[in-house]
Design a protein around this motif. Structure first.
Motif, PDB file in Angstrom:
ATOM      1  N   LEU A  90       0.969  -1.425  -0.055  1.00 28.59           N
ATOM      2  CA  LEU A  90      -0.040  -0.039   0.098  1.00 28.59           C
ATOM      3  C   LEU A  90       0.902   1.348   0.032  1.00 28.59           C
ATOM      4  O   LEU A  90       0.492   2.140  -0.779  1.00 28.59           O
ATOM      5  N   ALA A  91       1.849   1.290   0.726  1.00 26.98           N
ATOM      6  CA  ALA A  91       2.589   2.426   0.861  1.00 26.98           C
ATOM      7  C   ALA A  91       3.327   2.624  -0.513  1.00 26.98           C
ATOM      8  O   ALA A  91       3.757   3.839  -0.722  1.00 26.98           O
ATOM      9  N   SER A  92       3.716   1.525  -1.110  1.00 29.40           N
ATOM     10  CA  SER A  92       4.420   1.877  -2.334  1.00 29.40           C
ATOM     11  C   SER A  92       3.415   2.649  -3.549  1.00 29.40           C
ATOM     12  O   SER A  92       3.995   3.171  -4.541  1.00 29.40           O
ATOM     13  N   HIS A  93       2.202   2.158  -3.043  1.00 31.57           N
ATOM     14  CA  HIS A  93       1.411   3.122  -4.089  1.00 31.57           C
ATOM     15  C   HIS A  93       0.788   4.393  -3.501  1.00 31.57           C
ATOM     16  O   HIS A  93      -0.322   5.104  -4.099  1.00 31.57           O
ATOM     17  N   GLY A  94       1.487   4.957  -2.454  1.00 32.70           N
ATOM     18  CA  GLY A  94       1.157   6.187  -2.208  1.00 32.70           C
ATOM     19  C   GLY A  94       0.248   6.343  -0.961  1.00 32.70           C
ATOM     20  O   GLY A  94      -0.145   7.444  -0.729  1.00 32.70           O
ATOM     21  N   TYR A  95       0.213   5.523  -0.071  1.00 34.15           N
ATOM     22  CA  TYR A  95      -0.586   5.507   1.277  1.00 34.15           C
ATOM     23  C   TYR A  95       0.320   5.598   2.229  1.00 34.15           C
ATOM     24  O   TYR A  95       1.276   5.076   2.412  1.00 34.15           O
ATOM     25  N   LEU A  96      -0.102   6.208   3.240  1.00 33.75           N
ATOM     26  CA  LEU A  96       0.490   6.152   4.645  1.00 33.75           C
ATOM     27  C   LEU A  96      -0.220   5.050   5.337  1.00 33.75           C
ATOM     28  O   LEU A  96      -1.428   5.271   5.740  1.00 33.75           O
ATOM     29  N   VAL A  97       0.436   4.039   5.835  1.00 39.19           N
ATOM     30  CA  VAL A  97      -0.239   3.067   6.583  1.00 39.19           C
ATOM     31  C   VAL A  97       0.236   2.998   8.235  1.00 39.19           C
ATOM     32  O   VAL A  97       1.810   2.960   8.479  1.00 39.19           O
ATOM     33  N   ALA A  98      -0.731   3.079   9.071  1.00 35.80           N
ATOM     34  CA  ALA A  98      -0.276   3.115  10.340  1.00 35.80           C
ATOM     35  C   ALA A  98      -0.668   1.902  11.197  1.00 35.80           C
ATOM     36  O   ALA A  98      -1.983   1.687  11.165  1.00 35.80           O
ATOM     37  N   ALA A  99       0.042   1.088  11.462  1.00 30.05           N
ATOM     38  CA  ALA A  99      -0.577  -0.196  12.202  1.00 30.05           C
ATOM     39  C   ALA A  99      -0.281  -0.271  13.695  1.00 30.05           C
ATOM     40  O   ALA A  99       1.112   0.100  14.139  1.00 30.05           O
ATOM     41  N   LEU A 100      -0.993  -0.579  14.492  1.00 30.84           N
ATOM     42  CA  LEU A 100      -1.072  -0.473  15.945  1.00 30.84           C
ATOM     43  C   LEU A 100      -0.747  -1.638  16.649  1.00 30.84           C
ATOM     44  O   LEU A 100      -1.206  -2.734  16.307  1.00 30.84           O
ATOM     45  N   ASP A 101       0.076  -1.673  17.846  1.00 29.85           N
ATOM     46  CA  ASP A 101       0.247  -2.587  18.821  1.00 29.85           C
ATOM     47  C   ASP A 101      -0.857  -2.105  19.813  1.00 29.85           C
ATOM     48  O   ASP A 101      -0.760  -1.084  20.350  1.00 29.85           O
ATOM     49  N   HIS A 102      -1.459  -3.047  20.425  1.00 24.79           N
ATOM     50  CA  HIS A 102      -2.879  -2.625  21.374  1.00 24.79           C
ATOM     51  C   HIS A 102      -2.229  -3.509  22.550  1.00 24.79           C
ATOM     52  O   HIS A 102      -2.406  -4.558  22.884  1.00 24.79           O
ATOM     53  N   PRO A 103      -1.446  -2.792  23.689  1.00 20.05           N
ATOM     54  CA  PRO A 103      -0.983  -3.272  24.689  1.00 20.05           C
ATOM     55  C   PRO A 103      -1.841  -3.893  25.495  1.00 20.05           C
ATOM     56  O   PRO A 103      -3.269  -3.867  25.742  1.00 20.05           O
ATOM     57  N   TYR A 104      -1.664  -5.280  26.325  1.00 21.27           N
ATOM     58  CA  TYR A 104      -2.340  -6.108  26.662  1.00 21.27           C
ATOM     59  C   TYR A 104      -3.454  -7.080  26.127  1.00 21.27           C
ATOM     60  O   TYR A 104      -3.904  -8.069  26.454  1.00 21.27           O
ATOM     61  N   ASP A 105      -3.354  -6.698  24.776  1.00 24.00           N
ATOM     62  CA  ASP A 105      -4.045  -7.488  23.653  1.00 24.00           C
ATOM     63  C   ASP A 105      -3.263  -7.964  22.698  1.00 24.00           C
ATOM     64  O   ASP A 105      -3.318  -9.358  22.269  1.00 24.00           O
ATOM     65  N   SER A 106      -2.345  -7.319  22.057  1.00 22.59           N
ATOM     66  CA  SER A 106      -1.382  -7.927  21.254  1.00 22.59           C
ATOM     67  C   SER A 106      -0.348  -8.696  21.965  1.00 22.59           C
ATOM     68  O   SER A 106      -0.382  -8.667  23.251  1.00 22.59           O
ATOM     69  N   ALA A 107       0.073  -9.746  21.234  1.00 24.98           N
ATOM     70  CA  ALA A 107       0.883 -10.769  21.945  1.00 24.98           C
ATOM     71  C   ALA A 107       1.967 -10.282  22.768  1.00 24.98           C
ATOM     72  O   ALA A 107       2.016 -10.691  23.989  1.00 24.98           O
ATOM     73  N   VAL A 108       2.649  -9.296  22.311  1.00 22.88           N
ATOM     74  CA  VAL A 108       3.583  -8.858  23.223  1.00 22.88           C
ATOM     75  C   VAL A 108       4.077  -7.236  22.679  1.00 22.88           C
ATOM     76  O   VAL A 108       3.901  -7.067  21.425  1.00 22.88           O
ATOM     77  N   VAL A 109       4.108  -6.136  23.570  1.00 28.77           N
ATOM     78  CA  VAL A 109       4.508  -4.887  22.960  1.00 28.77           C
ATOM     79  C   VAL A 109       5.520  -4.502  23.777  1.00 28.77           C
ATOM     80  O   VAL A 109       5.712  -4.373  25.037  1.00 28.77           O
ATOM     81  N   VAL A 110       6.566  -4.300  22.991  1.00 29.41           N
ATOM     82  CA  VAL A 110       8.068  -3.461  23.649  1.00 29.41           C
ATOM     83  C   VAL A 110       7.914  -2.250  23.677  1.00 29.41           C
ATOM     84  O   VAL A 110       7.949  -1.556  22.610  1.00 29.41           O
ATOM     85  N   LEU A 111       7.946  -1.325  24.735  1.00 31.20           N
ATOM     86  CA  LEU A 111       7.691   0.129  24.770  1.00 31.20           C
ATOM     87  C   LEU A 111       9.056   0.665  24.621  1.00 31.20           C
ATOM     88  O   LEU A 111      10.053  -0.065  24.564  1.00 31.20           O
ATOM     89  N   ALA A 112       9.207   2.003  24.184  1.00 30.85           N
ATOM     90  CA  ALA A 112      10.393   2.752  23.989  1.00 30.85           C
ATOM     91  C   ALA A 112      11.343   2.662  25.190  1.00 30.85           C
ATOM     92  O   ALA A 112      12.564   2.786  24.983  1.00 30.85           O
ATOM     93  N   ASP A 113      10.932   2.640  26.360  1.00 35.89           N
ATOM     94  CA  ASP A 113      11.844   2.390  27.528  1.00 35.89           C
ATOM     95  C   ASP A 113      12.300   0.931  27.915  1.00 35.89           C
ATOM     96  O   ASP A 113      12.964   0.699  28.695  1.00 35.89           O
ATOM     97  N   GLY A 114      11.828   0.098  26.933  1.00 34.35           N
ATOM     98  CA  GLY A 114      12.359  -1.241  27.050  1.00 34.35           C
ATOM     99  C   GLY A 114      11.446  -2.266  27.884  1.00 34.35           C
ATOM    100  O   GLY A 114      11.636  -3.397  27.880  1.00 34.35           O
ATOM    101  N   ARG A 115      10.320  -1.802  28.479  1.00 37.15           N
ATOM    102  CA  ARG A 115       9.490  -2.441  29.087  1.00 37.15           C
ATOM    103  C   ARG A 115       8.580  -3.343  27.993  1.00 37.15           C
ATOM    104  O   ARG A 115       8.259  -2.792  27.076  1.00 37.15           O
ATOM    105  N   THR A 116       8.356  -4.799  28.559  1.00 35.28           N
ATOM    106  CA  THR A 116       7.536  -5.669  27.704  1.00 35.28           C
ATOM    107  C   THR A 116       6.168  -5.842  28.369  1.00 35.28           C
ATOM    108  O   THR A 116       6.067  -6.384  29.308  1.00 35.28           O
ATOM    109  N   ILE A 117       5.124  -5.687  27.549  1.00 40.25           N
ATOM    110  CA  ILE A 117       3.818  -5.871  28.022  1.00 40.25           C
ATOM    111  C   ILE A 117       3.285  -7.009  27.195  1.00 40.25           C
ATOM    112  O   ILE A 117       3.204  -7.132  26.050  1.00 40.25           O
ATOM    113  N   ARG A 118       2.876  -8.091  28.020  1.00 44.34           N
ATOM    114  CA  ARG A 118       2.498  -9.368  27.303  1.00 44.34           C
ATOM    115  C   ARG A 118       1.029  -9.445  27.354  1.00 44.34           C
ATOM    116  O   ARG A 118       0.480  -8.697  28.153  1.00 44.34           O
ATOM    117  N   ALA A 119       0.405 -10.054  26.323  1.00 45.80           N
ATOM    118  CA  ALA A 119      -1.223 -10.316  26.193  1.00 45.80           C
ATOM    119  C   ALA A 119      -1.667 -10.721  27.524  1.00 45.80           C
ATOM    120  O   ALA A 119      -1.144 -11.628  28.296  1.00 45.80           O
TER     121      ALA A 119
END
Length: 501
Positions: A262-291
């Motif tokens: 999609l991006a190669s065809h001129g779209y901006l794609v923004a995909a989300l990690d949903h903390p506590y729902d996504s399998a694992v989310v690594v935050l900017a400070d290094g903390r890891t939040i698991r589902a």
């Protein structure tokens, strides 16, 4: 002609045959093991030089793999090579010391050779079943850049924790049209900003489906086609925006091939990690939040739980669109300021993320279109959906949840805009993510479209729909969608109608 795989710019991975990705040391180990096995059956004059050459190739290559990391797929190859060497080397050593060489009779050696051959063959078969994914080259006019941002909503408390001061935070990966990078530029790590993060995510995804993490140890080695922090494409063109929510227990990167196309065809794609729902989310400070979300096993209770999770995700999507609007206005200095057309925004998702996309569109009319990738709708069917929607589904079979199709049809019919349901022949639920690129090609898991066709179909159908409804491409979207499967058009006046594939 050999095709370069992810990481090939560093000599790490080479795609030797379609679907089989091996590094150069792995190829040499495989060739050395085969040569040792074959040497036993060669004429005496050829036996010694072939065995020596095989050992000279196998041993250094095995040492290199020990240093850079051995994939589990290579262990049976090394074992087969070691057993073959145990039978090939002693006769040569005896001859060198002047003692008569002793060789087992062929009918005694044959079973051992066949066992070694089986071990050696297991390696490439396992590498084919669980490969390092090779991402398709995007077909659009733009190169693709990517980066990761983290945003906190000061107005929303975190509903998954008891801390009253905890505010909802999401991690978002952006893929955008970029300037072409110089040859040899390192491509973006798949699944994470670093290989360590990618391994953390890969292990969490495997654990979520009950697989040992080592089975997919090739996935964190992969690199996609985008370049981290690549300069935004030149010119003044403004890019329509597509927000994406992954499936339950999924992650923001699970649809990387789709996002890059999609991006190669001129779209901006923004995909989300949903903390506590996504399998694992690594935050900017290094903390890891698991589902922490989990089904109860009771149908009514699970529906109530899914409705709540969907509502949180829908709110996350609306919040990210607001942040993208602020970014475009220049409230913070950013290379994408002035380049986003947030007035032409779509919301998309896979599985539970598809349900969240439908709910986000009902609640937030800034979204002008919806793409549901095989997502069962959760939550209320009101207010009526006011935007055109595209629902891509796998083929409905006797094993499919009988509630799925009626619920989806009802969601589309409660709309004031024309929508479309596209049934993709040969698709499975994981066809609509990157799964076919690295999972075994088992029809019940990833469908039957294959590793090349799966991402092409999903991205192609999405682009056909978005180009029509967001960019106003002339013609009936159903005419273009028909190339990808069976199209059902849902009119706000006449309900569900069938358009022949």
């Amino acid at each position: 002609m050999r095709r370069r795989g992810p990481g090939a710019e560093h000599g790490r991975v080479t795609e030797t045959i379609p679907g089989l990705t091996l590094s150069l040391p792995e190829v040499l180990v495989l060739l050395g093991a085969v040569a040792l096995l074959v040497a036993r059956w060669l004429p005496p004059a050829a036996r010694r030089p072939v065995t020596a050459a095989a050992g000279a190739v196998l041993v250094p290559s095995a040492i290199v793999l020990g240093i850079v990391g051995i994939r589990w797929q290579m262990l049976p190859v090394l074992a087969g090579g070691a057993v073959a060497a145990a039978f090939a080397l002693p006769p040569l050593l005896r001859r060198r010391t002047g003692r008569p060489a002793r060789r087992a009779r062929w009918w005694l050696a044959l079973p051992g050779s066949l066992a070694c051959a089986g071990l050696i063959a297991t390696g490439p078969v396992a590498a084919w079943a669980f490969p390092v994914p090779v991402f398709p080259e995007p077909t659009g006019d733009f190169a693709v850049g990517t980066r990761v941002v983290q945003w906190t909503d000061p107005l929303r408390p975190e509903s998954f924790t008891a801390d009253p001061d905890d505010r909802r935070t999401v991690v978002v990966q952006l893929w955008y049209p970029a300037q072409k990078s110089p040859a040899g530029t390192q491509r973006a790590q798949y699944l994470g900003r670093t290989e360590d993060e990618a391994r953390t995510v890969s292990e969490a995804l495997a654990d979520g489906v009950g697989l040992p993490g080592f089975l997919v140890d090739g996935v964190p080695r992969a690199r996609s086609r985008a370049v981290f922090d690549a300069p935004v494409a030149g010119g003044a063109e403004r890019f329509p925006v597509v927000l994406f929510s992954p499936g339950s227990g999924g992650v923001r990167t699970q649809n990387t091939a789709w996002a890059e196309e999609l991006a190669s065809h001129g779209y901006l794609v923004a995909a989300l990690d949903h903390p506590y729902d996504s399998a694992v989310v690594v935050l900017a400070d290094g903390r890891t939040i698991r589902a922490t979300t989990a089904s109860s096993g009771d149908r009514d209770s699970d529906e109530e739980l899914a409705t709540g999770w969907t509502a949180v995700r829908a709110a996350d999507l609306g919040f990210v669109l607001t942040r993208l609007e602020r970014l475009d206005r220049g409230e913070t200095a950013d290379p994408l300021t002035g380049r986003l057309d947030t007035g032409r925004a779509a919301v998309a998702g896979h599985s539970l993320g598809g349900a969240a996309a439908l709910q986000a569109a009902r609640q937030d009319h800034r979204f002008g279109a919806v793409v549901d990738l095989d997502g069962y709708p959760h939550g209320p069917a009101s207010p009526a959906l006011g935007q055109p929607a595209l629902a891509l589904t796998q083929e409905i079979t006797a094993g499919t949840d009988p509630r799925y199709l009626p619920r989806l049809t009802d969601a589309l019919e409660h709309s004031t805009a024309t929508s479309y349901r596209l049934t993709v022949p040969g698709a499975g639920h994981l066809t609509f993510i990157d799964g076919p690129l690295y999972l075994p090609p088992v029809p019940s898991i990833v469908g039957t479209l294959g590793r090349t066709e799966s991402p092409r179909v999903v991205a192609g159908a999405t682009l056909a729909f978005l180009d029509a409804v967001l960019r106003g491409r002339p013609g009936d979207p159903a005419d273009t969608l028909r190339a990808y499967g069976k199209v059902y058009t849902v009119s706000p006046l006449v309900g569900l109608g069938h358009v022949d594939a």
